[in-house]
Structure formats: structure tokens, C-alpha cells
Design a protein around this motif. Structure first.
Motif, PDB file in Angstrom:
ATOM      1  N   LYS A 228      -5.449 -19.200 -10.981  1.00 58.23           N
ATOM      2  CA  LYS A 228      -6.550 -19.725 -10.180  1.00 58.23           C
ATOM      3  C   LYS A 228      -7.031 -21.074 -10.716  1.00 58.23           C
ATOM      4  O   LYS A 228      -7.245 -21.239 -11.913  1.00 58.23           O
ATOM      5  N   GLY A 229      -7.147 -22.037  -9.791  1.00 59.58           N
ATOM      6  CA  GLY A 229      -7.630 -23.351 -10.154  1.00 59.58           C
ATOM      7  C   GLY A 229      -6.580 -24.260 -10.756  1.00 59.58           C
ATOM      8  O   GLY A 229      -6.931 -25.314 -11.310  1.00 59.58           O
ATOM      9  N   SER A 230      -5.294 -23.859 -10.704  1.00 55.83           N
ATOM     10  CA  SER A 230      -4.236 -24.695 -11.271  1.00 55.83           C
ATOM     11  C   SER A 230      -3.007 -24.625 -10.378  1.00 55.83           C
ATOM     12  O   SER A 230      -2.998 -23.956  -9.347  1.00 55.83           O
ATOM     13  N   THR A 231      -1.985 -25.353 -10.787  1.00 53.37           N
ATOM     14  CA  THR A 231      -0.718 -25.341 -10.047  1.00 53.37           C
ATOM     15  C   THR A 231       0.334 -24.496 -10.747  1.00 53.37           C
ATOM     16  O   THR A 231       1.500 -24.501 -10.354  1.00 53.37           O
ATOM     17  N   VAL A 232      -0.055 -23.778 -11.778  1.00 54.09           N
ATOM     18  CA  VAL A 232       0.869 -22.925 -12.513  1.00 54.09           C
ATOM     19  C   VAL A 232       1.080 -21.644 -11.718  1.00 54.09           C
ATOM     20  O   VAL A 232       0.128 -20.933 -11.396  1.00 54.09           O
ATOM     21  N   GLY A 233       2.324 -21.349 -11.395  1.00 52.34           N
ATOM     22  CA  GLY A 233       2.572 -20.150 -10.616  1.00 52.34           C
ATOM     23  C   GLY A 233       4.049 -19.845 -10.488  1.00 52.34           C
ATOM     24  O   GLY A 233       4.904 -20.570 -10.999  1.00 52.34           O
TER      25      GLY A 233
ATOM     26  N   SER B  37      -0.789 -13.725  -3.305  1.00 53.56           N
ATOM     27  CA  SER B  37      -0.839 -13.822  -1.847  1.00 53.56           C
ATOM     28  C   SER B  37       0.549 -13.615  -1.262  1.00 53.56           C
ATOM     29  O   SER B  37       1.561 -13.917  -1.890  1.00 53.56           O
ATOM     30  N   SER B  38       0.573 -13.081  -0.057  1.00 58.26           N
ATOM     31  CA  SER B  38       1.826 -12.884   0.677  1.00 58.26           C
ATOM     32  C   SER B  38       1.485 -12.739   2.158  1.00 58.26           C
ATOM     33  O   SER B  38       0.412 -12.222   2.510  1.00 58.26           O
ATOM     34  N   ILE B  39       2.368 -13.203   3.023  1.00 58.04           N
ATOM     35  CA  ILE B  39       2.124 -13.148   4.466  1.00 58.04           C
ATOM     36  C   ILE B  39       1.998 -11.697   4.905  1.00 58.04           C
ATOM     37  O   ILE B  39       2.832 -10.854   4.582  1.00 58.04           O
ATOM     38  N   GLY B  40       0.941 -11.414   5.653  1.00 60.77           N
ATOM     39  CA  GLY B  40       0.706 -10.065   6.154  1.00 60.77           C
ATOM     40  C   GLY B  40      -0.158  -9.216   5.242  1.00 60.77           C
ATOM     41  O   GLY B  40      -0.500  -8.081   5.604  1.00 60.77           O
TER      42      GLY B  40
ATOM     43  N   LEU C 295       5.541 -14.908 -15.992  1.00 66.50           N
ATOM     44  CA  LEU C 295       4.817 -16.179 -15.978  1.00 66.50           C
ATOM     45  C   LEU C 295       4.239 -16.426 -17.359  1.00 66.50           C
ATOM     46  O   LEU C 295       3.812 -15.492 -18.049  1.00 66.50           O
ATOM     47  N   THR C 296       4.234 -17.685 -17.779  1.00 68.11           N
ATOM     48  CA  THR C 296       3.623 -18.072 -19.047  1.00 68.11           C
ATOM     49  C   THR C 296       2.269 -18.695 -18.759  1.00 68.11           C
ATOM     50  O   THR C 296       2.172 -19.716 -18.062  1.00 68.11           O
ATOM     51  N   LEU C 297       1.216 -18.058 -19.266  1.00 67.77           N
ATOM     52  CA  LEU C 297      -0.144 -18.489 -18.990  1.00 67.77           C
ATOM     53  C   LEU C 297      -0.672 -19.391 -20.100  1.00 67.77           C
ATOM     54  O   LEU C 297      -0.266 -19.262 -21.270  1.00 67.77           O
ATOM     55  N   PRO C 298      -1.585 -20.297 -19.745  1.00 67.84           N
ATOM     56  CA  PRO C 298      -2.181 -21.143 -20.796  1.00 67.84           C
ATOM     57  C   PRO C 298      -3.006 -20.348 -21.792  1.00 67.84           C
ATOM     58  O   PRO C 298      -3.104 -20.721 -22.961  1.00 67.84           O
ATOM     59  N   ASP C 299      -3.608 -19.231 -21.366  1.00 68.98           N
ATOM     60  CA  ASP C 299      -4.294 -18.317 -22.279  1.00 68.98           C
ATOM     61  C   ASP C 299      -4.391 -16.972 -21.587  1.00 68.98           C
ATOM     62  O   ASP C 299      -4.046 -16.821 -20.409  1.00 68.98           O
ATOM     63  N   GLY C 300      -4.868 -15.968 -22.335  1.00 72.48           N
ATOM     64  CA  GLY C 300      -4.867 -14.605 -21.817  1.00 72.48           C
ATOM     65  C   GLY C 300      -6.099 -14.213 -21.037  1.00 72.48           C
ATOM     66  O   GLY C 300      -6.261 -13.037 -20.705  1.00 72.48           O
ATOM     67  N   ASN C 301      -6.989 -15.157 -20.720  1.00 73.12           N
ATOM     68  CA  ASN C 301      -8.241 -14.824 -20.020  1.00 73.12           C
ATOM     69  C   ASN C 301      -8.342 -15.497 -18.654  1.00 73.12           C
ATOM     70  O   ASN C 301      -9.445 -15.695 -18.139  1.00 73.12           O
ATOM     71  N   VAL C 302      -7.217 -15.864 -18.075  1.00 69.39           N
ATOM     72  CA  VAL C 302      -7.234 -16.535 -16.777  1.00 69.39           C
ATOM     73  C   VAL C 302      -7.247 -15.485 -15.665  1.00 69.39           C
ATOM     74  O   VAL C 302      -7.096 -14.275 -15.906  1.00 69.39           O
TER      75      VAL C 302
ATOM     76  N   PRO D  43       0.812  -1.235   0.000  1.00 64.78           N
ATOM     77  CA  PRO D  43       0.000   0.000   0.000  1.00 64.78           C
ATOM     78  C   PRO D  43       0.833   1.267   0.000  1.00 64.78           C
ATOM     79  O   PRO D  43       0.339   2.331  -0.367  1.00 64.78           O
ATOM     80  N   ASN D  44       2.116   1.175   0.395  1.00 63.72           N
ATOM     81  CA  ASN D  44       3.005   2.341   0.396  1.00 63.72           C
ATOM     82  C   ASN D  44       3.979   2.320  -0.776  1.00 63.72           C
ATOM     83  O   ASN D  44       5.057   2.918  -0.714  1.00 63.72           O
ATOM     84  N   ASN D  45       3.616   1.577  -1.826  1.00 66.11           N
ATOM     85  CA  ASN D  45       4.416   1.459  -3.054  1.00 66.11           C
ATOM     86  C   ASN D  45       5.747   0.745  -2.831  1.00 66.11           C
ATOM     87  O   ASN D  45       6.663   0.885  -3.636  1.00 66.11           O
ATOM     88  N   GLU D  46       5.865  -0.010  -1.740  1.00 70.66           N
ATOM     89  CA  GLU D  46       7.084  -0.778  -1.521  1.00 70.66           C
ATOM     90  C   GLU D  46       6.955  -2.142  -2.201  1.00 70.66           C
ATOM     91  O   GLU D  46       5.870  -2.736  -2.212  1.00 70.66           O
ATOM     92  N   PRO D  47       8.040  -2.647  -2.832  1.00 70.15           N
ATOM     93  CA  PRO D  47       7.965  -3.962  -3.481  1.00 70.15           C
ATOM     94  C   PRO D  47       7.769  -5.071  -2.460  1.00 70.15           C
ATOM     95  O   PRO D  47       8.241  -4.981  -1.324  1.00 70.15           O
ATOM     96  N   ILE D  48       7.062  -6.109  -2.843  1.00 71.32           N
ATOM     97  CA  ILE D  48       6.812  -7.252  -1.967  1.00 71.32           C
ATOM     98  C   ILE D  48       7.555  -8.462  -2.536  1.00 71.32           C
ATOM     99  O   ILE D  48       7.100  -9.085  -3.501  1.00 71.32           O
ATOM    100  N   PRO D  49       8.721  -8.808  -1.994  1.00 70.33           N
ATOM    101  CA  PRO D  49       9.442  -9.984  -2.480  1.00 70.33           C
ATOM    102  C   PRO D  49       8.818 -11.266  -1.941  1.00 70.33           C
ATOM    103  O   PRO D  49       8.229 -11.279  -0.854  1.00 70.33           O
ATOM    104  N   GLY D  50       8.922 -12.340  -2.691  1.00 74.50           N
ATOM    105  CA  GLY D  50       8.435 -13.631  -2.243  1.00 74.50           C
ATOM    106  C   GLY D  50       6.939 -13.812  -2.302  1.00 74.50           C
ATOM    107  O   GLY D  50       6.414 -14.802  -1.780  1.00 74.50           O
ATOM    108  N   ALA D  51       6.211 -12.877  -2.913  1.00 71.82           N
ATOM    109  CA  ALA D  51       4.764 -13.030  -3.052  1.00 71.82           C
ATOM    110  C   ALA D  51       4.467 -14.136  -4.060  1.00 71.82           C
ATOM    111  O   ALA D  51       5.168 -14.305  -5.066  1.00 71.82           O
TER     112      ALA D  51
END
Length: 303
Positions: free
Chosen positions: A28-33, A56-59, A44-51, A15-23
Motif C-alpha cells: 500500500k502506497g508504493s509500486t512494490v508488488g 485485488s482481482s477482477i470479480g 514478495l520482498t517487503l521493505p519492512d515487516g509492518n507494511v 470464497p470456495n477455497n479455489e486459487p485465484i491466479p493473476g491476483a
């Protein structure tokens, strides 16, 4: 018809424009990440452009973002305000706050700054249950003593102070405005982390550091007056002489020369009035903080 893979790049910030490492960035609905790097960037390479991507990140609260054919994304995560799901560092691992069975007291940095005092110990007075903050002596400038769970030793009842992971003898040189977080481990389970040094409790302090890409100048000031809350009702000079004469007569002793004529002494000097004056107090702190891309730097000055 098979859809062609779609490459996408993006950056995850707070929220303060700081980068979030390790996010974590997952389709959604797959193991691609994948996970963001030290600067919050990901590819990231997506299976299609409409996913839809789930970030998520701790905190931080989880966020879902629809790609909608875009090749570049900028994602801002908001702080997670659910206190029961907050992660607590307990020294030998991490736990959710609701799962911690030990006694841990936390004081917000904002609360320390609003007390109008120039020492951390005085800022804690009345804010932590089970922790006594008292003067270490009657002399001016004698300092403040912190007692956790009462007196537990014949020699030294001071808690163990850990500032930014380093043990220190005291925290007298810290300004309340320098503190980012303040936690007190009050029960005996702290001995599992710090051994016998934790017999009198543990005070964990994290100080502020510079943030990359942000230079700040902070100035804090306060001014006030202090005076004695209640004076003791004592005899004046004439009344003391009368009492002294009565006591000496009852004991069969000669009266003191100074008390021979009580009426001539008058009221005398009110030493409480002479000693306990209304005294001004003031404190000013000036801080400059910032961080380069390689190493953070922080400097502070206070009077």
C-alpha cells in the motif's frame, strides 16, 4: 537505521477455497508488488515487516492485509457484488456492465434449475424480455423454438447458439443443471462480433466444469402433473343433431340419417375428456464433476 528487507510468501484463494491466479498483490502506497501464479501463490520482498498489502482481482472485492511481521499469509477474497462494476465479455474486448450500450440479457443458472423443466428453452419462458419461447409444432415432442426480436428471416429465425465458444445447431441436448451462465445478445451490435450469423440474435452459454481439488456428486429430481387449463365448450351428440337438422331444413336439404332422432343419441362421447388426461411428468439428473491438477473433467447423465 535501515530496515532489512523482509521476504513474505502467501496464497490468495476465493470464497470456495479455489486459487485465484493473476491476483495483484501490492504494498500500500508504493509500486512494490507482484501477481499470483496459476495456483494462487505469490512471493514478495517487503521493505519492512509492518507494511499493509492491497490484494485485488477482477470479480473480487479489494482487501487490505497488515503483515505484522508474518512471513506466510493466507488471504481469502470475497466476490464483488456490485453489479454495475461487473465485467462483461462483448466478443471484441471487455467492458463494465454499466458501460455496455447493447442489449444483453442474462439469466442466472439458479433460475434455470428452479423452473421444474427438463429443457433449457422451456426454463427461459417468461424470463427474458424481447425473447419469445414457443412450440415449434403441434406434434408431441416437436421441440421449442426461440425467437429474438421477432421474425427477421423468411427461412430461419433461430438465433446463433454459442456453447463454450463453439457454434452449435441447437441446445436441445443441454440440461438446465449443466449451465453455468446464460447470456443473450439481442441487438444488431452483435453483428460486429459474429457477422450475418447474428441477424437473429446470439445465445451465449457457458457450461460447468470441474474445480481442482473438489469432487462433487449432484442429483436433481422433480415430479409433477400437467393438465389442460381450459376446455372448449362444444355441443354434445344430441345438441349437434338438433343443430344439424335445423341447418339442413333451412337449406332445403334432406336430414342426415344419424341425426334423424336427436334424443336417441344422448350426450355421446366427450372426446376432450378422453384425450386430455392428467399426465405425470418427472425428470432426474445425476452428475459427477471434479478436476485433476492438469485438466478438468466433467460427466453428466440425465433421464
Amino acid at each position: 537505521m535501515l530496515l532489512a528487507p523482509v521476504p513474505v510468501r502467501g496464497r490468495v484463494i476465493g470464497p470456495n477455497n479455489e486459487p485465484i491466479p493473476g491476483a495483484t498483490v501490492v504494498v500500500k502506497g508504493s509500486t512494490v508488488g507482484t501477481a499470483t501464479d496459476a495456483d494462487g501463490n505469490f512471493s514478495l520482498t517487503l521493505p519492512d515487516g509492518n507494511v499493509t498489502l492491497v490484494i485485488s482481482s477482477i470479480g473480487f472485492a479489494n482487501q487490505e492485509v497488515a503483515v505484522n511481521g508474518r512471513s506466510t499469509l493466507s488471504i481469502t477474497l470475497q466476490n464483488d457484488t456490485k453489479a454495475l462494476d461487473e465485467v462483461v465479455v462483448v466478443g471484441y474486448g471487455t467492458q463494465r456492465r454499466q458501460d455496455v450500450t447493447g442489449s444483453i440479457a442474462t439469466v442466472k443458472a439458479e433460475d434455470l434449475r428452479t423452473q421444474g423443466t427438463n429443457t433449457v428453452q422451456k426454463s427461459l419462458q417468461g424470463r427474458v424480455a424481447g425473447v419469445q419461447i414457443e412450440s415449434s409444432g403441434g406434434n408431441p415432442g416437436s421441440g421449442v423454438r426461440v425467437i429474438v426480436r421477432g421474425a427477421g428471416s423468411l427461412n430461419n429465425n433461430d438465433p446463433l447458439y454459442i456453447v463454450d465458444g463453439v457454434q452449435v445447431d441447437n441446445i436441445n441436448n443441454l440440461q438446465p443443471t449443466d449451465i453455468a451462465s446464460f447470456d443473450i445478445l439481442k441487438d444488431a451490435s452483435a453483428a460486429a462480433i459474429y457477422g450475418s450469423r447474428a441477424a437473429n440474435g446470439v445465445v451465449l452459454i457457458t457450461t460447468k466444469g470441474g474445480k481442482k481439488g473438489e469432487n462433487r456428486i449432484d442429483f436433481n429430481a422433480y415430479y409433477g402433473v400437467q393438465q389442460i387449463a381450459k376446455k372448449i365448450d362444444v355441443l354434445n351428440a344430441s345438441e349437434w343433431a338438433t343443430v344439424s337438422n335445423t341447418a339442413h331444413d333451412a337449406a332445403g336439404l334432406p336430414r342426415l340419417d344419424i341425426a334423424q332422432n336427436p334424443e336417441s343419441l344422448g350426450a355421446g362421447t366427450d372426446w376432450q375428456k378422453e384425450i386430455y388426461q392428467t399426465a405425470p411428468m418427472q425428470n432426474y439428473t445425476l452428475g459427477a464433476s471434479g478436476a485433476a491438477k492438469t485438466s478438468p473433467t466433467t460427466c453428466r447423465a440425465g433421464t
